[in-house]
Design a protein around this motif. Structure first.
Motif, short mmCIF file in Angstrom:
data_model
loop_
_atom_site.label_atom_id
_atom_site.label_comp_id
_atom_site.label_asym_id
_atom_site.label_seq_id
_atom_site.Cartn_x
_atom_site.Cartn_y
_atom_site.Cartn_z
N CYS A 50 0.84 -1.21 0.00
CA CYS A 50 0.00 0.00 0.00
C CYS A 50 0.88 1.26 0.00
N CYS A 53 -1.90 6.43 -0.44
CA CYS A 53 -2.14 7.48 -1.45
C CYS A 53 -2.67 8.76 -0.80
N PHE A 57 -8.48 6.20 -3.11
CA PHE A 57 -9.77 5.83 -3.70
C PHE A 57 -10.38 4.61 -3.03
N LEU A 114 -3.54 0.94 -7.33
CA LEU A 114 -2.65 -0.06 -7.94
C LEU A 114 -3.38 -0.99 -8.90
FE1 SF4 Z 1 -3.23 1.79 -0.53
FE2 SF4 Z 1 -4.59 1.15 -2.81
FE3 SF4 Z 1 -5.77 2.57 -0.89
FE4 SF4 Z 1 -3.75 3.68 -2.34
S1 SF4 Z 1 -5.79 3.06 -3.09
S2 SF4 Z 1 -4.08 3.85 -0.10
S3 SF4 Z 1 -2.44 1.87 -2.63
S4 SF4 Z 1 -5.03 0.43 -0.70
#
Ligand code: SF4
Length: 494
Positions: A50, A53, A57, A114
């Motif tokens: 992770c 972000c 989202f 991702l």
């Molecule tokens: Fe983590 Fe995916 Fe959420 Fe971004 S969108 S914070 S990579 S789980």
């Protein structure tokens, strides 16, 4: 601080499953019970993927988690090995993460940044991380009863003990109200008990959570149909507010296909409920697939549950029919930059085990024997079209008919809203055109002091939505009873 390059160091891996032949010999969950150290190390690696972000989202916007689960926060806590705080943060937004970790098709993973690129290795395995935190919480005693400091002196009846009703009940009990949950069945849990097969979630997972609710002070009455065994007058006299969490169990039928009246053609729930009862020790299922050629009509979750249940019951063959095409695998549609994630493919572990799936097909006719029992289906290739009003038409694309053997047919083609019940008539409840219970922006129905949540309001939906609506209705009821509320309200009525 998350490791921003974690996803480049580690590939996504889902929870390991038991070997298929072993799964088919029992009703236990399909996932392997790993040794805790091994499991935790693997999940820490997954959580490290992770990126935390700036705009996550996964837990915000319209596509992510309706509960607003604090996904990047607990991913980072798991990465650092702080499972107790991860449990605290997970339970801050979700009453029952062990249910969602097992049952939710994970809109959060579809929304994960991702997931946008397969070069990135796919979405963070959020569901696996969530389930492991939840299981760790129970194993290590992080889950304890939470009792209210002050009693409000108000009484709330919750009708229905599925995930929406249980979430509402737990929130309201913790806010200091006296809550009684009424369940018309002999055991608690609603769809979690009698709809969801054991191989997706073992009932001991439900029972340990129910024990926590009881210790917190929520009271339960089973085998009681409100409106019949308890009249509306009694309900009104004894309670200050009522929450309807009665589900949306009126199964859609297929009355228009010739031969529907034949014996051996059942609605999905008529198959799943006795199968789940058999797992509870109530004796053999009255409707079993053993030794039969089984056709499952409908390509969704319920169809997959029938599919896996029929396989385990010893069906000779299982074929699942879907009017829609096999969904695209990865970015087939160049207009969309977002890939199609596995849950949208409507693919479940049951599909790997045995049987066959057929797409763009529909039954033209059910054919029976001299005893009036279904023996074959006539199958046709079709396409589905929608007109400008959204009305669907199923159009044959060929005159060619294929014959398939069918000793048992299960209709898993959706639900049409709440079942007819005297309670709704006596309360003077209005329904929507979709057959669900209508409510205002405060979740209050057309009957004053009577609220609604879950599938009864939304129509058949995901367990995560049921819990989110249960939490939100608790906030509305708390406000109604006391004038204000500190309880969270993650979603609004649709
Ligand atoms: Fe983590 Fe995916 Fe959420 Fe971004 S969108 S914070 S990579 S789980």
């Amino acid at each position: 601080m998350a490791d921003p390059q974690g996803f480049m160091k580690y590939t996504r891996s889902d929870a390991p499953k038991r070997p298929k032949p072993e799964r088919l010999q029992d009703w236990n969950e399909v996932y392997l019970q790993e040794a805790p150290e091994e499991r935790n190390a693997a999940v820490q690696t997954q959580a490290t993927r992770c990126m935390d972000c700036g705009i996550p989202f996964c837990h915000s916007g319209t596509a992510g988690c309706p509960l607003g689960n604090l996904i990047p926060e607990w991913n980072d806590l798991v990465r650092r090995g702080d499972w107790e705080l991860a449990s605290d943060r997970l339970h801050a937004t979700n009453n029952f993460p062990e249910f969602t970790g097992r049952l939710c098709p994970a809109p959060c993973e579809a929304a994960c940044v991702l997931a946008i690129s397969h070069d990135a290795g796919g979405a963070v395995a959020i569901k696996r991380v969530e389930e492991t935190i939840a299981d760790m919480s129970w194993e290590n005693g992080y889950v304890q009863p939470f009792t209210a400091a002050v009693s409000s002196g108000k009484r709330v009846a919750v009708v229905g003990s599925g995930p929406a009703g249980l979430a509402a009940a737990q929130q309201l009990t913790r806010a200091g109200h006296e809550v009684v949950v009424y369940e018309r069945d002999d055991r608690l849990g609603g769809l979690l008990r009698y709809g969801i097969p054991e191989f997706k979630m073992e009932k001991k997972v439900l029972d340990r959570r129910l024990a926590q609710l009881r210790r917190e002070g929520t009271k339960f009455v089973t085998g009681c149909e409100v409106g019949v065994d308890v009249t509306v007058e009694q309900l009104r006299a004894e309670f200050d507010a009522v929450v309807l969490a009665v589900g949306a169990l009126r199964g859609r039928d297929d009355k228009s296909t010739p031969g529907r009246e034949l014996k051996g053609i059942h609605l999905a729930m008529d198959h799943l409920v006795p199968a789940n009862r058999a797992c509870e020790g109530d004796g053999p299922s009255a409707i079993s697939a053993e030794g039969k050629h089984v056709i499952v009509i409908g390509g969704g979750d319920t169809g997959a549950d029938c599919y896996g249940t029929a396989t385990r019951q010893g069906a000779l063959s299982v074929t699942q029919l879907d009017q829609y095409p096999m969904p695209p695998t990865v970015r087939d549609d160049e207009r969309s930059p977002w890939p199609v994630w596995p849950h949208i493919l409507r693919t479940y572990p049951a599909h790997e085990e045995a049987g066959e799936r057929r797409f763009t097909v529909a039954v033209k006719r059910f054919v029976g024997d001299d005893d009036g029992h279904v023996r074959f289906i006539e199958l046709q290739q079709v396409r589905v079209e929608k007109d400008s009003s959204g009305r669907r038409s199923v159009i044959p694309v060929s005159d060619e008919i294929e014959i398939l053997p069918a000793d048992m047919v299960l209709l898993a083609i959706g639900f049409e809203g709440v079942e007819h019940m005297r309670l709704l008539d006596d309360l003077g409840i209005s329904l929507t055109t979709r057959g669900t219970i209508s409510c205002g922006s405060d979740w209050q129905t057309t009957a004053p002091g009577v609220f609604v949540c879950g599938d009864a309001h939304r129509g058949a939906s995901l367990v995560v939505w049921a819990i989110a609506e249960g939490r939100s209705v608790a906030n509305a009821v708390d406000k109604f009873l006391t004038g204000s509320s500190n309880l969270p309200s993650p979603v609004i009525p649709n």
